[in-house]
Scaffold this motif. Structure first.
Motif, PDB file in Angstrom:
ATOM      1  N   UNK A 295      33.237  81.556  12.926  1.00 57.95           N
ATOM      2  CA  UNK A 295      34.653  80.761  13.130  1.00 57.95           C
ATOM      3  C   UNK A 295      35.207  79.544  11.881  1.00 57.95           C
ATOM      4  N   UNK A 296      33.660  78.609  11.971  1.00 54.41           N
ATOM      5  CA  UNK A 296      33.822  77.882  11.715  1.00 54.41           C
ATOM      6  C   UNK A 296      34.122  77.331  10.213  1.00 54.41           C
ATOM      7  N   UNK A 297      32.957  78.676   9.431  1.00 58.53           N
ATOM      8  CA  UNK A 297      32.200  78.412   8.811  1.00 58.53           C
ATOM      9  C   UNK A 297      33.592  79.654   8.205  1.00 58.53           C
ATOM     10  N   UNK A 298      34.489  80.678   8.473  1.00 59.78           N
ATOM     11  CA  UNK A 298      35.646  80.849   7.913  1.00 59.78           C
ATOM     12  C   UNK A 298      36.998  80.027   7.710  1.00 59.78           C
ATOM     13  N   UNK A 299      36.572  78.867   8.651  1.00 59.53           N
ATOM     14  CA  UNK A 299      37.712  78.124   7.408  1.00 59.53           C
ATOM     15  C   UNK A 299      37.057  76.543   7.072  1.00 59.53           C
ATOM     16  N   UNK A 300      35.868  76.722   6.572  1.00 61.13           N
ATOM     17  CA  UNK A 300      35.628  75.666   5.817  1.00 61.13           C
ATOM     18  C   UNK A 300      36.314  77.098   3.943  1.00 61.13           C
ATOM     19  N   UNK A 301      35.413  78.399   4.471  1.00 57.33           N
ATOM     20  CA  UNK A 301      35.913  79.211   3.300  1.00 57.33           C
ATOM     21  C   UNK A 301      37.311  79.024   3.096  1.00 57.33           C
ATOM     22  N   UNK A 302      38.141  78.858   4.320  1.00 53.72           N
ATOM     23  CA  UNK A 302      40.037  79.289   3.512  1.00 53.72           C
ATOM     24  C   UNK A 302      40.212  77.861   2.550  1.00 53.72           C
ATOM     25  N   UNK A 303      39.445  76.738   2.525  1.00 53.40           N
ATOM     26  CA  UNK A 303      39.831  75.708   1.974  1.00 53.40           C
ATOM     27  C   UNK A 303      39.585  76.160   0.573  1.00 53.40           C
ATOM     28  N   UNK A 304      40.843  75.368   0.100  1.00 56.56           N
ATOM     29  CA  UNK A 304      40.661  75.473  -1.268  1.00 56.56           C
ATOM     30  C   UNK A 304      39.009  75.608  -2.168  1.00 56.56           C
ATOM     31  N   UNK A 305      38.397  76.086  -2.937  1.00 52.32           N
ATOM     32  CA  UNK A 305      37.651  75.839  -3.404  1.00 52.32           C
ATOM     33  C   UNK A 305      36.968  75.407  -4.615  1.00 52.32           C
ATOM     34  N   UNK A 306      35.953  74.537  -5.132  1.00 48.18           N
ATOM     35  CA  UNK A 306      35.769  74.022  -6.315  1.00 48.18           C
ATOM     36  C   UNK A 306      34.665  74.453  -7.160  1.00 48.18           C
ATOM     37  N   UNK A 307      34.957  74.959  -7.849  1.00 48.18           N
ATOM     38  CA  UNK A 307      33.447  74.971  -8.992  1.00 48.18           C
ATOM     39  C   UNK A 307      32.918  74.075 -10.097  1.00 48.18           C
ATOM     40  N   UNK A 308      31.773  73.698 -10.398  1.00 50.21           N
ATOM     41  CA  UNK A 308      31.657  73.230 -11.099  1.00 50.21           C
ATOM     42  C   UNK A 308      31.022  73.631 -12.462  1.00 50.21           C
TER      43      UNK A 308
END
Length: 476
Positions: free
Chosen positions: A79-92
């Motif tokens: 559940x907590x990892x899913x919270x992180x995954x829903x946030x805006x992603x950054x790609x280098x």
């Protein structure tokens, strides 16, 4: 006596913490001292001590270590990892080398990997791996198109030029959603100051992209491990990583030599210890050399990573790989979850955890973890995805994924084993034997019985793979 909680309440103790105590616990779990936490939060050390005392009581734990361990375990929960995954992603995106010097190209590739790793240490947003970013580049593609292909809101891009002893690093961040360039920087650094440049780039870039999520960038940077000191050691460690990625016995041996030479120069370089662990696991998986020696070195590398970077995920990941290599798939779950809890953008840990969860019969959780891995590293985990399909008895998908992996790396021994076994279970013995012949030519020592003995003869998927390879070897 443990405190009882209301049956009507489904919230965890961490969700019931006040915003201030949650904030304090996050910093405590990153290893900050009371004085450092006080500086970060703008309060006195005495107030921090008072909060810590109340925090321990509220969580019903004995000390800071137990509180940090419990928090990391909670952070690793689906559940907590899913919270992180829903946030805006950054790609280098891959940093471009602006000259044809081999050292510039190698340094640009290594710097790209390091920047992605540094960004992921904030743990507040998903960081998409650079290898997948390379697939997104193409002539005529707009920033919006690249971001949409990667599923990233922010793109970090840049270039590197080396002139004499000076490195010119130019970086910028584009907001895919608005089309605006929100941050740009160009600086010249003496060669040995490159590591300071990496930290400066990440701090400024994260602050630009996440003004809401990140309020105290410098104070909460984690994990708290020693940065590289000697440029030559850093370059050697990255050369070793590139060699290891070839998945060949000779290249793997050369990678180990690079890692050892790097550590002779800089004994605390976590990247080199981690690289040794990865190379040793590959040696066990593909049956290159002494299994016992590789396992011993794998475990020692895990210990060194935990010693030098206790708040990073590398050491815990290697512990998980070590346990899998001993056929202890369920025991590997806890350290792999610890790796994810310390770094939710650790795509390799998600993929490896997925395999252990599948072996433990937790199929739904396994799929979620692999989905996270693929989100963070599109096209990167094809071989691991093939393994998961095989474990689930999905042989057609396993064969397709294994053969895709072989297109990009035609000497990957274990991918041939997966392809051969999958084809056999599909009833295509001819196709299976063709893959097995290449496996035998590339890796003569590889034996199905050795694979089963290493990874667990009583593990269903291991038994099925060994059975198929033995049948193909016997011409059946």
């Amino acid at each position: 006596m443990k405190k009882s909680r209301s049956p009507a309440s489904s919230a965890t103790p961490f969700e019931e913490l006040s915003p201030r105590r949650r904030e304090l616990l996050e910093l405590l779990a990153k290893g900050l001292t009371n004085d450092e936490i006080a500086t970060a939060l703008g309060i006195t050390p005495g107030t921090v001590r008072s909060h810590v005392t109340g925090l321990l009581a509220q969580l019903d734990v004995a000390n800071r270590t137990e509180a940090a361990a419990a928090f990391v375990a909670w952070e690793a929960s689906p559940s907590q990892v899913a919270v992180v995954m829903k946030r805006p992603a950054i790609a280098v995106l891959p940093i471009l080398a602006l000259d044809e010097e081999p050292r510039t190209r190698a340094a640009a590739a290594a710097l790209t990997e390091d920047l992605a790793s540094l960004f992921s240490r904030w743990c507040w947003f998903p960081v998409i791996s650079t290898s997948s970013s390379a697939c997104a580049r193409g002539p005529g593609k707009t920033t919006c198109e690249v971001g949409q292909q990667l599923g990233a809101r922010f793109l970090v891009d840049g270039s590197l030029r080396i002139a004499g002893g000076t490195w010119r690093l130019s970086m910028h961040i584009d907001d895919v959603e608005t089309g605006h360039r929100i941050w740009t920087d160009r600086r010249d650094y003496p060669a040995e100051a490159l590591f300071d440049a990496q930290d400066a780039v990440c701090e400024a870039a994260v602050a630009a992209a996440y003004p809401v999520l990140v309020a105290r960038v410098q104070a909460v940077l984690a994990p708290r491990s020693r940065p590289p000191v000697e440029l030559a050691a850093w370059e050697l460690a990255h050369e070793g990583m590139a060699l290891r990625a070839l998945r060949e016995a000779d290249a793997n041996a050369a990678a180990l030599r690079c890692f050892r030479e790097a550590l002779a120069r800089e004994p605390h370089l976590v990247l080199a210890h981690f690289g040794i662990g990865l190379a040793c696991y590959d040696a066990v998986l593909n049956q290159w050399g002494s299994k016992a020696a590789a396992l011993d070195l794998l475990r020692a590398s895990a210990d060194r990573c935990i010693e030098h970077a206790p708040y990073g995920g590398e050491g815990y990941f290697l512990v998980g790989r070590y346990l899998q290599s001993r056929g202890e798939w369920e025991r590997a779950i806890a350290p792999l979850e610890a790796a994810v809890g310390r770094n939710p953008s650790f795509a390799l840990a998600h993929a490896t955890l997925s395999q252990s969860l599948q072996a433990a019969g937790r199929s739904d959780e396994s799929l979620v973890r692999m989905e996270h891995a693929v989100r963070l590293g599109p096209r990167t985990f094809v071989a691991m995805l093939s393994t998961l399909h095989f474990m689930r008895g999905e042989y057609e998908q396993s064969l397709e994924a294994a053969e895709r992996a072989l297109l990009s790396n035609p000497r990957y021994s274990f991918a041939y084993a997966l392809a051969a076994a999958s084809a056999w279970w599909l009833g295509d013995a001819g196709r299976g034997q063709a893959h097995l012949r290449v496996l035998r030519a590339n890796s003569p020592p590889f034996r199905p019985s050795g694979f089963a003995a290493t990874f667990g003869e009583k593990v269903d998927a291991v038994e099925r793979l060994a059975r198929a390879l033995e049948a193909l070897s016997a011409g059946r």
